[in-house]
Design a protein around this motif. Structure first.
Motif, mmCIF file in Angstrom:
data_model
loop_
_atom_site.group_PDB
_atom_site.id
_atom_site.type_symbol
_atom_site.label_atom_id
_atom_site.label_comp_id
_atom_site.label_asym_id
_atom_site.label_seq_id
_atom_site.Cartn_x
_atom_site.Cartn_y
_atom_site.Cartn_z
ATOM 1 N N CYS A 122 0.847 -1.192 0.000
ATOM 2 C CA CYS A 122 0.000 0.000 0.000
ATOM 3 C C CYS A 122 0.881 1.240 0.000
ATOM 4 N N THR A 123 0.301 2.328 -0.496
ATOM 5 C CA THR A 123 0.978 3.624 -0.505
ATOM 6 C C THR A 123 0.152 4.673 0.223
ATOM 7 N N LYS A 124 -1.004 4.258 0.720
ATOM 8 C CA LYS A 124 -1.883 5.194 1.430
ATOM 9 C C LYS A 124 -2.017 4.747 2.883
ATOM 10 N N TYR A 125 -1.738 5.687 3.767
ATOM 11 C CA TYR A 125 -1.803 5.396 5.195
ATOM 12 C C TYR A 125 -2.021 6.705 5.937
ATOM 13 N N SER A 126 -2.489 6.576 7.159
ATOM 14 C CA SER A 126 -2.684 7.750 8.004
ATOM 15 C C SER A 126 -2.312 7.378 9.427
ATOM 16 N N GLY A 127 -2.179 8.396 10.245
ATOM 17 C CA GLY A 127 -1.818 8.173 11.640
ATOM 18 C C GLY A 127 -0.383 8.575 11.900
ATOM 19 N N LYS A 128 0.005 8.401 13.146
ATOM 20 C CA LYS A 128 1.351 8.743 13.574
ATOM 21 C C LYS A 128 2.105 7.451 13.867
ATOM 22 N N ILE A 129 3.308 7.338 13.325
ATOM 23 C CA ILE A 129 4.100 6.136 13.544
ATOM 24 C C ILE A 129 4.432 5.985 15.024
ATOM 25 N N SER A 130 4.126 4.804 15.540
ATOM 26 C CA SER A 130 4.450 4.449 16.919
ATOM 27 C C SER A 130 4.627 2.932 16.958
ATOM 28 N N PHE A 131 5.149 2.422 18.061
ATOM 29 C CA PHE A 131 5.311 0.979 18.152
ATOM 30 C C PHE A 131 5.253 0.510 19.593
ATOM 31 N N ASP A 132 4.927 -0.766 19.739
ATOM 32 C CA ASP A 132 4.872 -1.445 21.025
ATOM 33 C C ASP A 132 6.268 -2.007 21.291
ATOM 34 N N SER A 133 6.882 -1.586 22.370
ATOM 35 C CA SER A 133 8.262 -2.005 22.654
ATOM 36 C C SER A 133 8.381 -3.498 22.946
ATOM 37 N N ASN A 134 7.266 -4.194 23.163
ATOM 38 C CA ASN A 134 7.324 -5.644 23.338
ATOM 39 C C ASN A 134 7.586 -6.353 22.010
ATOM 40 N N GLU A 135 7.164 -5.747 20.905
ATOM 41 C CA GLU A 135 7.325 -6.363 19.584
ATOM 42 C C GLU A 135 8.455 -5.745 18.771
ATOM 43 N N SER A 136 8.680 -4.460 18.937
ATOM 44 C CA SER A 136 9.634 -3.742 18.095
ATOM 45 C C SER A 136 10.529 -2.839 18.929
ATOM 46 N N LYS A 137 11.731 -2.622 18.382
ATOM 47 C CA LYS A 137 12.668 -1.699 19.012
ATOM 48 C C LYS A 137 12.704 -0.353 18.302
ATOM 49 N N ALA A 138 12.315 -0.348 17.023
ATOM 50 C CA ALA A 138 12.334 0.880 16.230
ATOM 51 C C ALA A 138 11.524 0.663 14.958
ATOM 52 N N ILE A 139 11.137 1.775 14.333
ATOM 53 C CA ILE A 139 10.472 1.753 13.030
ATOM 54 C C ILE A 139 11.162 2.815 12.183
ATOM 55 N N GLN A 140 11.447 2.458 10.923
ATOM 56 C CA GLN A 140 12.188 3.393 10.076
ATOM 57 C C GLN A 140 11.906 3.112 8.603
ATOM 58 N N TRP A 141 11.999 4.178 7.782
ATOM 59 C CA TRP A 141 11.877 4.050 6.329
ATOM 60 C C TRP A 141 13.238 3.741 5.735
ATOM 61 N N PHE A 142 13.275 2.825 4.741
ATOM 62 C CA PHE A 142 14.504 2.442 4.059
ATOM 63 C C PHE A 142 14.281 2.423 2.553
ATOM 64 N N SER A 143 15.354 2.667 1.818
ATOM 65 C CA SER A 143 15.326 2.498 0.370
ATOM 66 C C SER A 143 15.079 1.026 0.063
ATOM 67 N N LEU A 144 14.277 0.764 -0.961
ATOM 68 C CA LEU A 144 14.031 -0.623 -1.376
ATOM 69 C C LEU A 144 15.318 -1.317 -1.814
ATOM 70 N N TYR A 145 16.322 -0.540 -2.182
ATOM 71 C CA TYR A 145 17.556 -1.098 -2.721
ATOM 72 C C TYR A 145 18.744 -0.990 -1.766
ATOM 73 N N GLU A 146 18.513 -0.477 -0.566
ATOM 74 C CA GLU A 146 19.545 -0.387 0.467
ATOM 75 C C GLU A 146 18.925 -0.810 1.786
ATOM 76 N N LEU A 147 18.696 -2.114 1.916
ATOM 77 C CA LEU A 147 17.997 -2.650 3.076
ATOM 78 C C LEU A 147 18.969 -3.009 4.193
ATOM 79 N N PRO A 148 18.519 -2.899 5.432
ATOM 80 C CA PRO A 148 19.343 -3.326 6.561
ATOM 81 C C PRO A 148 19.308 -4.853 6.691
#
Length: 173
Positions: A122-148
């Motif tokens: 999808c390319t359509k979304y709304s809201g503010k990025i947040s996360f549950d620290s039990n499941e995730s340590k961070a959320i970040q945008w990455f280039s499709l061609y330079e992945l971690p």
């Protein structure tokens, strides 16, 4: 996405892992066949949204297993909301993954699964990025061609998405 689905996402009280935890209480670490969904969320810069998973300490895509009584749309909307704080819309299917080569996983606690995932983007979304620290340590945008560093099944999903965009063909692996 309807306001009814948003309401259900916001007021949902059953923990995501409740159903799987109940099964684990019965079968221990044995392999489970798990239906689920995974989504590639793309921003206006053609970057993909990834979460640093707390279980494997590597990056992955939002998604997860279905809960009893959910359809696949409810599953992906719930998982994305729980893991990112975003409400997604205009979600499109691009593939299906079930190959044991990619989808058989042993978790750090020795739980084993083979997942069967419908793949969305999808390319359509709304809201503010947040996360549950039990499941995730961070959320970040990455280039499709330079992945971690990513889980192999998640990296394969991004490769399948790129192939889908280039060919328009449903991806099955």
């Amino acid at each position: 996405i309807t306001s009814n689905i948003i309401e259900k996402l916001i007021i949902m009280e059953m923990p995501v892992s409740d159903y799987i935890s109940q099964l684990r209480g019965l079968i221990g670490h044995r392999e489970l066949l798990v239906p689920g969904a995974r989504v590639v969320i793309i921003n206006e810069k053609q970057q993909v949204l990834l979460e640093l998973r707390s279980d494997f300490n590597v990056w992955g895509l939002p998604g997860g297993s279905a809960d009893p009584g959910e359809d696949i749309e409810q599953t992906i909307n719930r998982e994305v909301f729980e893991e990112t704080g975003l409400v997604i819309s205009d979600v499109q299917v691009f593939g299906f993954s079930s190959s044991p080569k990619y989808e058989k996983i042993t978790f750090p606690n020795d739980d084993q699964i083979q997942s069967f995932n419908l793949l969305f983007f999808c390319t359509k979304y709304s809201g503010k990025i947040s996360f549950d620290s039990n499941e995730s340590k961070a959320i970040q945008w990455f280039s499709l061609y330079e992945l971690p560093d990513m889980l192999p099944n998640m990296e394969r999903t991004i490769t399948a998405y790129i192939t889908f965009v280039a060919t328009g063909k449903f991806q099955l692996y």
